[in-house]
Scaffold this motif. Structure first.
Motif, mmCIF file in Angstrom:
data_model
loop_
_atom_site.group_PDB
_atom_site.id
_atom_site.type_symbol
_atom_site.label_atom_id
_atom_site.label_comp_id
_atom_site.label_asym_id
_atom_site.label_seq_id
_atom_site.Cartn_x
_atom_site.Cartn_y
_atom_site.Cartn_z
ATOM 1 N N PRO A 8 0.813 -1.196 0.000
ATOM 2 C CA PRO A 8 0.000 0.000 0.000
ATOM 3 C C PRO A 8 0.854 1.256 0.000
ATOM 4 N N LEU A 9 0.513 2.167 -0.892
ATOM 5 C CA LEU A 9 1.177 3.459 -0.922
ATOM 6 C C LEU A 9 0.610 4.338 0.165
ATOM 7 N N ASP A 10 1.378 5.349 0.564
ATOM 8 C CA ASP A 10 0.794 6.290 1.501
ATOM 9 C C ASP A 10 -0.228 7.139 0.754
ATOM 10 N N SER A 11 -1.048 7.860 1.521
ATOM 11 C CA SER A 11 -2.202 8.542 0.939
ATOM 12 C C SER A 11 -1.799 9.568 -0.111
ATOM 13 N N GLY A 12 -0.747 10.345 0.174
ATOM 14 C CA GLY A 12 -0.335 11.378 -0.773
ATOM 15 C C GLY A 12 0.120 10.795 -2.094
ATOM 16 N N ARG A 13 0.928 9.735 -2.040
ATOM 17 C CA ARG A 13 1.410 9.107 -3.272
ATOM 18 C C ARG A 13 0.270 8.442 -4.023
ATOM 19 N N TRP A 14 -0.691 7.869 -3.276
ATOM 20 C CA TRP A 14 -1.816 7.223 -3.959
ATOM 21 C C TRP A 14 -2.666 8.244 -4.707
ATOM 22 N N ILE A 15 -2.965 9.371 -4.066
ATOM 23 C CA ILE A 15 -3.767 10.403 -4.731
ATOM 24 C C ILE A 15 -3.017 10.950 -5.933
ATOM 25 N N TYR A 16 -1.693 11.105 -5.791
ATOM 26 C CA TYR A 16 -0.894 11.578 -6.926
ATOM 27 C C TYR A 16 -0.962 10.579 -8.079
ATOM 28 N N SER A 17 -0.923 9.274 -7.758
ATOM 29 C CA SER A 17 -0.979 8.260 -8.810
ATOM 30 C C SER A 17 -2.332 8.263 -9.512
ATOM 31 N N VAL A 18 -3.410 8.458 -8.749
ATOM 32 C CA VAL A 18 -4.744 8.526 -9.354
ATOM 33 C C VAL A 18 -4.848 9.761 -10.249
ATOM 34 N N ALA A 19 -4.363 10.888 -9.752
ATOM 35 C CA ALA A 19 -4.416 12.122 -10.541
ATOM 36 C C ALA A 19 -3.606 11.974 -11.824
ATOM 37 N N SER A 20 -2.439 11.340 -11.736
ATOM 38 C CA SER A 20 -1.603 11.140 -12.921
ATOM 39 C C SER A 20 -2.295 10.230 -13.923
ATOM 40 N N LYS A 21 -2.924 9.179 -13.403
ATOM 41 C CA LYS A 21 -3.620 8.230 -14.279
ATOM 42 C C LYS A 21 -4.749 8.916 -15.042
ATOM 43 N N ILE A 22 -5.536 9.698 -14.335
ATOM 44 C CA ILE A 22 -6.670 10.378 -14.957
ATOM 45 C C ILE A 22 -6.185 11.425 -15.952
ATOM 46 N N THR A 23 -5.161 12.173 -15.585
ATOM 47 C CA THR A 23 -4.656 13.231 -16.462
ATOM 48 C C THR A 23 -4.096 12.646 -17.747
ATOM 49 N N ARG A 24 -3.408 11.488 -17.665
ATOM 50 C CA ARG A 24 -2.855 10.859 -18.863
ATOM 51 C C ARG A 24 -3.945 10.305 -19.764
ATOM 52 N N ASN A 25 -5.003 9.752 -19.173
ATOM 53 C CA ASN A 25 -6.049 9.096 -19.965
ATOM 54 C C ASN A 25 -6.954 10.094 -20.674
ATOM 55 N N ILE A 26 -7.395 11.105 -19.951
ATOM 56 C CA ILE A 26 -8.309 12.094 -20.553
ATOM 57 C C ILE A 26 -7.831 13.504 -20.197
ATOM 58 N N PRO A 27 -6.697 13.922 -20.750
ATOM 59 C CA PRO A 27 -6.127 15.214 -20.354
ATOM 60 C C PRO A 27 -7.008 16.397 -20.726
ATOM 61 N N GLY A 28 -7.555 16.399 -21.945
ATOM 62 C CA GLY A 28 -8.359 17.541 -22.379
ATOM 63 C C GLY A 28 -9.610 17.716 -21.555
ATOM 64 N N LEU A 29 -10.300 16.624 -21.310
ATOM 65 C CA LEU A 29 -11.541 16.685 -20.538
ATOM 66 C C LEU A 29 -11.268 17.097 -19.098
ATOM 67 N N THR A 30 -10.207 16.550 -18.521
ATOM 68 C CA THR A 30 -9.869 16.903 -17.133
ATOM 69 C C THR A 30 -9.501 18.372 -17.014
ATOM 70 N N LEU A 31 -8.710 18.881 -17.965
ATOM 71 C CA LEU A 31 -8.325 20.295 -17.943
ATOM 72 C C LEU A 31 -9.547 21.194 -18.110
ATOM 73 N N THR A 32 -10.466 20.783 -18.970
ATOM 74 C CA THR A 32 -11.690 21.573 -19.173
ATOM 75 C C THR A 32 -12.525 21.620 -17.902
#
Length: 587
Positions: free
Chosen positions: A8-32
């Protein structure tokens, strides 16, 4: 960063990993979405600020001196109208941004789940994905908004900015210290946690305002306009900071589900909850040896020198039970049945204790109940059974029917009836127009439409006839593990978590064998209960049919329910004229 981590990752690293995953998959929609969220927050801030400026303006004899020079070129009345119109425009922009954000969030969560190429992981996963994506994008927008707002506040009013940052640093240190005291195991998020965080934000605003008031009374006070803007920005900072903290904590609470939805390498596994572990720990040998003697001494006011404990199959999930044979100093022994209810079964525990603690319920075939308490946060009931002989499983149908007939002898007290009717619907209430309307819609395209129409012409009479019947304690969900039988054939029930009050006759199994049973049952009930003298076998049959109808409606088994309608209508036609208007005893 790897998408699937075994440790298990610590909470900060886990949230960062989720944010990175979402940003890579749908960058335009997330930025909008982040942009729209920021636009909504800034628009709401402006829509809150401009009306205040307009009121200050209209209440002044002229345009205040601290207004910017470019605004002083307007006439006072014209400037007031401009500020009001601008406030309306910003508010409409806020509503539009929120609407766009909501639609794009749904679209984004659907794309994320679709990109993971998984089967349905759990019920309600679309709603979980949508809320998780919303919270994550809102958190990212809040970070940007807070950075911009703190920078603007620092430019306008540096001292107040330092006070606000110092407050949150102190709160962070305090939270870290509390977590350390709890040995790194923070309590799960509850409604109380939300209230605490909201209170913390309100207290922060109060502290900032107190500093502002002190600064205004000092020898070198700030000008009025920066003070007004500082108050508004501080309020926004506190609100957005508390919302950010709550969103992050909620994301952490659903960590396993979110990882299973968004990460290809994650599978949904059963999480070992602290409360579940705590519940199981009660039944370890060391724990039993500690709490059983204290509990029985409290319940019986007797001192025992030895306890022999056996596991008891309760027959209900998350209700554990043990059989305890205790030996006194004089050598004689007593047997007790102890049931412990997990937290998700608290309602069943309270229901059972409410019934069994009521002193004026007659003829209730229950295992003697002697004590109710709370053991380490879990409801605990202690019984003093005369025996622990369960019925043979192959004879369940026979004994269940006999227990059902015995239960109809039970007479609830007036106090119990009053408590029950104030909190739960009775059978005639459950057969309401809304439930029957759903049945009618289903039968409108079936061969039972005519039978339903006849039934509906009698529905008011049906409800009235049910009200004329005396009530009894019903325990329809009792199972084979919860019925005891003595050597002489006497039946008792050890579980009452799902009891209800029903008209006599209810819960009798509807079949071709029912009618031959009714004369003997009616004769027995008239001998046991004084309020049964005006009841006939047709009343019992009607009650059984209506109770079964209610069960089918709950299960949405509309065709089976339809097959009962002609029998109910026929019985009502026979009974309707025989019931005087004043006979209703439960109106």
């Amino acid at each position: 960063m790897s998408e699937a981590k075994s440790a298990p990752l610590d909470s900060g690293r886990w949230i960062y990993s989720v944010a990175s995953k979402i940003t890579r998959n749908i960058p335009g929609l997330t930025l909008t979405i982040i942009t729209c969220t920021l636009a909504a927050q800034i628009s709401l801030l402006a829509a809150s600020y401009l009306p205040l400026k307009a009121i200050i303006l209209i209440g002044s004899p002229s345009i205040p001196s601290y207004f910017p020079d470019y605004l002083k070129e307007f006439e006072q009345k014209d400037l007031f109208i401009v500020l009001c119109v601008a406030a309306i425009v910003f508010y409409l922009l806020y509503l539009a941004s929120e609407s766009i954000t909501k639609k794009l969030t749904t679209l984004g969560s659907e794309k994320l789940v679709s990109n993971s190429s998984k089967l349905i992981v759990f019920d309600g996963q679309d709603d979980v994905a949508r809320k998780a994506y919303l919270r994550l994008t809102r958190s990212l927008a809040a970070v940007v908004f807070l950075a911009l707002t703190i920078a603007a506040l620092g430019f306008i009013y540096l001292e107040l900015t330092v006070a606000v940052i110092a407050f949150w640093l102190c709160m962070g240190v305090a939270a870290k210290a509390m977590t350390a005291l709890k040995k790194g195991h923070p309590a799960p998020l509850t409604e109380g946690t939300h209230e605490l965080i909201n209170s913390m934000g309100s207290f922060g605003f109060l502290a900032a305002f107190s500093y502002l008031a002190y600064d205004l009374l000092s020898d070198t006070p700030p000008s009025l306009l920066p003070a007004i803007i500082g108050v508004l920005l501080t309020r926004q900072i506190m609100q957005r900071a508390t919302l950010l903290i709550q969103d992050v904590m909620l994301l952490k609470e659903q960590r396993l589900q979110i990882s299973a939805l968004f990460f290809n390498g994650h599978k949904l596994t059963t999480e070992s909850k602290s409360k579940a572990t705590k519940f199981w720990n009660i039944f370890t040998r060391n724990q039993i040896d500690e709490w059983v003697p204290a509990l029985l001494e409290q319940a019986t006011q007797k001192s025992y020198i030895e306890h022999h404990v056996n596991w008891h199959q309760s027959g209900v999930h998350d209700i554990f039970a043990i059989e305890v044979t205790s030996t006194c100093r004089l050598g004689n022994s007593d047997t007790h049945l102890i049931k412990i209810f997990n937290t998700n079964r608290s309602t069943l525990a309270i229901n059972e204790a409410t019934l069994l603690s009521e002193p004026n319920v007659r003829n209730l075939p229950n295992v003697p109940f002697i004590h109710a308490t709370v053991l380490d946060g879990f409801h605990c009931h202690v019984f003093r059974p005369e025996h622990l002989n369960k019925i043979p499983a192959v004879e369940f149908g026979i004994h269940h029917l006999e227990l059902t007939k015995l239960l109809m002898r039970s007479t609830p007290s007036a106090a119990l009836v009053q408590k029950y009717t104030r909190s739960r619907p009775l059978l005639w209430d459950r057969l309401n127009d809304a439930a029957l309307a759903n049945l009618g819609e289903a039968l409108d395209i079936s061969k039972h439409q005519a039978a339903f129409e006849v039934f509906m012409r009698h529905v008011e009479s049906i409800r009235f006839l049910l009200r004329t019947l005396p009530l009894h304690v019903c325990n329809a969900q009792v199972g084979k593990d919860q019925i005891f039988i003595s050597d002489t054939g006497v039946l008792t029930a050890s579980y009452w978590g799902n009891w209800s009050l029903e008209p006599v006759g209810a819960s009798l199994q509807v079949s071709s064998k029912l009618e031959p049973l009714l004369p003997e049952l009616l004769l027995d009930l008239k001998e046991q209960r004084a309020d049964m003298q005006d009841v006939t076998g047709q009343h019992l049959h009607l009650s059984a049919l209506c109770f079964q109808l209610d069960q089918w409606l709950v299960k949405q088994n509309y065709l089976s329910a339809a097959e009962l309608l002609p029998q109910i209508s026929h019985l009502v036609s026979a009974l309707n004229q025989a019931v005087p208007e004043g006979a209703a005893c439960n109106v």
